[in-house]
Write a protein that holds these residues in place. Structure first.
Motif, PDB file in Angstrom:
ATOM      1  N   HIS A 162       0.834  -1.198   0.000  1.00 20.12           N
ATOM      2  CA  HIS A 162       0.000   0.000   0.000  1.00 20.12           C
ATOM      3  C   HIS A 162       0.874   1.255   0.000  1.00 20.12           C
ATOM      4  CE1 HIS A 162      -3.638   2.271   0.638  1.00 20.12           C
ATOM      5  NE2 HIS A 162      -3.101   2.882   1.673  1.00 20.12           N
ATOM      6  N   ASP A 163       2.012   1.202   0.734  1.00 18.94           N
ATOM      7  CA  ASP A 163       2.899   2.351   0.768  1.00 18.94           C
ATOM      8  C   ASP A 163       3.476   2.640  -0.613  1.00 18.94           C
ATOM      9  OD1 ASP A 163       2.490   2.885   3.384  1.00 18.94           O
ATOM     10  OD2 ASP A 163       4.317   1.892   4.115  1.00 18.94           O
ATOM     11  N   HIS A 164       3.657   1.604  -1.427  1.00 18.81           N
ATOM     12  CA  HIS A 164       4.171   1.826  -2.776  1.00 18.81           C
ATOM     13  C   HIS A 164       3.177   2.613  -3.623  1.00 18.81           C
ATOM     14  CE1 HIS A 164       7.740  -0.461  -2.098  1.00 18.81           C
ATOM     15  NE2 HIS A 164       7.059  -1.552  -1.761  1.00 18.81           N
ATOM     16  N   ASP A 165       1.891   2.513  -3.289  1.00 22.48           N
ATOM     17  CA  ASP A 165       0.898   3.290  -4.022  1.00 22.48           C
ATOM     18  C   ASP A 165       1.115   4.781  -3.824  1.00 22.48           C
ATOM     19  OD1 ASP A 165      -0.260   0.967  -4.861  1.00 22.48           O
ATOM     20  OD2 ASP A 165      -1.865   0.969  -3.358  1.00 22.48           O
ATOM     21  N   HIS A 166       1.693   5.160  -2.677  1.00 19.41           N
ATOM     22  CA  HIS A 166       1.910   6.573  -2.404  1.00 19.41           C
ATOM     23  C   HIS A 166       2.913   7.189  -3.362  1.00 19.41           C
ATOM     24  CE1 HIS A 166      -0.619   6.425   1.063  1.00 19.41           C
ATOM     25  NE2 HIS A 166       0.112   5.511   1.660  1.00 19.41           N
ATOM     26  N   ASN A 189      -4.288  11.667   1.685  1.00 25.26           N
ATOM     27  CA  ASN A 189      -3.508  12.805   2.160  1.00 25.26           C
ATOM     28  C   ASN A 189      -2.655  12.375   3.341  1.00 25.26           C
ATOM     29  OD1 ASN A 189      -4.041  15.489   0.836  1.00 25.26           O
ATOM     30  ND2 ASN A 189      -6.137  14.725   1.044  1.00 25.26           N
ATOM     31  N   HIS A 190      -1.700  13.222   3.669  1.00 22.44           N
ATOM     32  CA  HIS A 190      -0.847  12.993   4.833  1.00 22.44           C
ATOM     33  C   HIS A 190      -0.778  14.301   5.610  1.00 22.44           C
ATOM     34  CE1 HIS A 190       0.166   8.981   3.514  1.00 22.44           C
ATOM     35  NE2 HIS A 190       0.312   9.466   2.301  1.00 22.44           N
ATOM     36  N   ASP A 191       0.378  14.930   5.639  1.00 24.37           N
ATOM     37  CA  ASP A 191       0.533  16.190   6.355  1.00 24.37           C
ATOM     38  C   ASP A 191       0.153  17.359   5.461  1.00 24.37           C
ATOM     39  OD1 ASP A 191       1.471  15.249   8.857  1.00 24.37           O
ATOM     40  OD2 ASP A 191       3.433  14.864   7.962  1.00 24.37           O
ATOM     41  N   HIS A 206      -1.587  22.860  11.237  1.00 23.55           N
ATOM     42  CA  HIS A 206      -0.964  21.619  10.775  1.00 23.55           C
ATOM     43  C   HIS A 206      -2.007  20.514  10.903  1.00 23.55           C
ATOM     44  CE1 HIS A 206       2.024  18.533  10.004  1.00 23.55           C
ATOM     45  NE2 HIS A 206       1.462  17.847  10.983  1.00 23.55           N
ATOM     46  N   MET A 207      -2.232  19.804   9.815  1.00 23.07           N
ATOM     47  CA  MET A 207      -3.219  18.727   9.818  1.00 23.07           C
ATOM     48  C   MET A 207      -2.548  17.437   9.355  1.00 23.07           C
ATOM     49  SD  MET A 207      -6.121  21.020   7.887  1.00 23.07           S
ATOM     50  CE  MET A 207      -7.404  19.809   7.832  1.00 23.07           C
ATOM     51  N   HIS A 208      -2.878  16.354  10.028  1.00 26.06           N
ATOM     52  CA  HIS A 208      -2.428  15.035   9.580  1.00 26.06           C
ATOM     53  C   HIS A 208      -3.689  14.212   9.368  1.00 26.06           C
ATOM     54  CE1 HIS A 208       0.484  11.780   9.088  1.00 26.06           C
ATOM     55  NE2 HIS A 208      -0.471  11.020   9.577  1.00 26.06           N
ATOM     56  N   SER A 257       2.788  14.382  -0.374  1.00 27.68           N
ATOM     57  CA  SER A 257       2.163  13.332  -1.177  1.00 27.68           C
ATOM     58  C   SER A 257       2.556  11.936  -0.710  1.00 27.68           C
ATOM     59  CB  SER A 257       2.486  13.508  -2.661  1.00 27.68           C
ATOM     60  OG  SER A 257       3.876  13.486  -2.859  1.00 27.68           O
ATOM     61  N   ASP A 258       3.497  11.865   0.251  1.00 25.86           N
ATOM     62  CA  ASP A 258       3.853  10.572   0.823  1.00 25.86           C
ATOM     63  C   ASP A 258       3.988  10.726   2.337  1.00 25.86           C
ATOM     64  OD1 ASP A 258       6.196  12.011   0.974  1.00 25.86           O
ATOM     65  OD2 ASP A 258       7.456  10.494   0.056  1.00 25.86           O
ATOM     66  N   HIS A 259       4.003   9.604   3.031  1.00 29.65           N
ATOM     67  CA  HIS A 259       3.983   9.641   4.491  1.00 29.65           C
ATOM     68  C   HIS A 259       5.266  10.219   5.075  1.00 29.65           C
ATOM     69  CE1 HIS A 259       2.974   8.393   8.590  1.00 29.65           C
ATOM     70  NE2 HIS A 259       1.748   8.413   8.147  1.00 29.65           N
ATOM     71  N   ASP A 260       6.385  10.055   4.385  1.00 27.33           N
ATOM     72  CA  ASP A 260       7.659  10.582   4.870  1.00 27.33           C
ATOM     73  C   ASP A 260       7.871  12.036   4.453  1.00 27.33           C
ATOM     74  OD1 ASP A 260       8.252   8.124   6.027  1.00 27.33           O
ATOM     75  OD2 ASP A 260       9.167   7.380   4.171  1.00 27.33           O
ATOM     76  N   CYS A 261       6.942  12.576   3.706  1.00 25.47           N
ATOM     77  CA  CYS A 261       6.969  13.969   3.249  1.00 25.47           C
ATOM     78  C   CYS A 261       8.204  14.270   2.393  1.00 25.47           C
ATOM     79  CB  CYS A 261       6.870  14.921   4.439  1.00 25.47           C
ATOM     80  SG  CYS A 261       6.026  16.453   4.004  1.00 25.47           S
ATOM     81  N   GLU A 262       8.600  13.274   1.601  1.00 23.72           N
ATOM     82  CA  GLU A 262       9.722  13.484   0.700  1.00 23.72           C
ATOM     83  C   GLU A 262       9.304  14.299  -0.527  1.00 23.72           C
ATOM     84  OE1 GLU A 262      11.354   9.644  -0.136  1.00 23.72           O
ATOM     85  OE2 GLU A 262      11.989   9.333   1.941  1.00 23.72           O
ATOM     86  N   GLU A 263       8.026  14.202  -0.892  1.00 22.92           N
ATOM     87  CA  GLU A 263       7.493  14.986  -2.004  1.00 22.92           C
ATOM     88  C   GLU A 263       6.395  15.895  -1.473  1.00 22.92           C
ATOM     89  OE1 GLU A 263       6.457  13.085  -5.691  1.00 22.92           O
ATOM     90  OE2 GLU A 263       7.843  11.444  -5.282  1.00 22.92           O
ATOM     91  N   LYS A 264       6.504  17.180  -1.820  1.00 22.69           N
ATOM     92  CA  LYS A 264       5.526  18.162  -1.343  1.00 22.69           C
ATOM     93  C   LYS A 264       4.900  18.893  -2.522  1.00 22.69           C
ATOM     94  CE  LYS A 264       8.094  19.060   2.900  1.00 22.69           C
ATOM     95  NZ  LYS A 264       8.743  20.074   3.730  1.00 22.69           N
ATOM     96  N   VAL A 265       3.666  19.316  -2.303  1.00 19.65           N
ATOM     97  CA  VAL A 265       2.947  20.134  -3.284  1.00 19.65           C
ATOM     98  C   VAL A 265       2.640  21.458  -2.585  1.00 19.65           C
ATOM     99  CG1 VAL A 265       0.864  20.285  -4.697  1.00 19.65           C
ATOM    100  CG2 VAL A 265       1.962  18.078  -4.343  1.00 19.65           C
ATOM    101  N   PHE A 266       2.780  22.549  -3.309  1.00 19.83           N
ATOM    102  CA  PHE A 266       2.614  23.877  -2.721  1.00 19.83           C
ATOM    103  C   PHE A 266       1.653  24.715  -3.555  1.00 19.83           C
ATOM    104  CE2 PHE A 266       3.874  28.329  -2.189  1.00 19.83           C
ATOM    105  CZ  PHE A 266       3.864  28.449  -0.808  1.00 19.83           C
TER     106      PHE A 266
END
Length: 139
Positions: free
Chosen positions: A28-32, A68-70, A89-91, A122-131
């Motif tokens: 499921h994490d790979h779907d992220h 969604n994540h953070d 801040h929302m999770h 866009s992922d749980h580790d917040c490696e990719e962000k959208v602004f």
């Protein structure tokens, strides 16, 4: 003896279920990796001049193709990033997150510009962000 055999089978079944659950979660994490986030700042609009500074409606929708994540939402006056009128801040793991809030900006002089900024992971580790952001002012 029969009870011992049953207990052993039950333990084995539980172990398999737990192990399988982890595999499914990993899959499921790979779907992220393909999770796309769309940030819609619906109110106020970009470059809008809000007529009633005492009742400014903030309306944001963050939609994900998966979850969604953070999500961070910041509102600050132009040129003053340290004065955060909204610092939310929302999770949330929902596919669609809606943020709405009415705020009073009448303490600021007419013509003051504000920046509303939204950042979503866009992922749980917040490696990719959208602004996304908008600038608006009050009368």
């Amino acid at each position: 003896m029969k009870m011992l055999k049953y207990s052993s089978l039950l333990m084995l079944a539980l172990s398999v279920m737990v192990f399988t659950g982890c595999d499914e979660e990993d899959d499921h994490d790979h779907d992220h990796d393909h999770n796309e986030i769309t940030i819609n700042i619906l109110e106020p609009g970009a470059d809008e001049v809000v007529a009633d500074a005492s009742d400014v409606h903030i309306h944001i929708e963050v939609e994900a193709t998966d979850t969604n994540h953070d999500i961070d939402i910041v509102l600050h006056p132009d040129g003053d990033v340290d004065t955060k009128i909204i610092d939310q801040h929302m999770h949330d793991h929902d596919q669609k997150v809606v943020f709405e809030q009415d705020i009073d900006l009448s303490g600021y002089p007419a013509g003051t510009k504000f920046h509303l900024e939204v950042e979503a992971c866009s992922d749980h580790d917040c490696e990719e962000k959208v602004f996304a952001d908008v600038e608006f002012s009050i009368q």
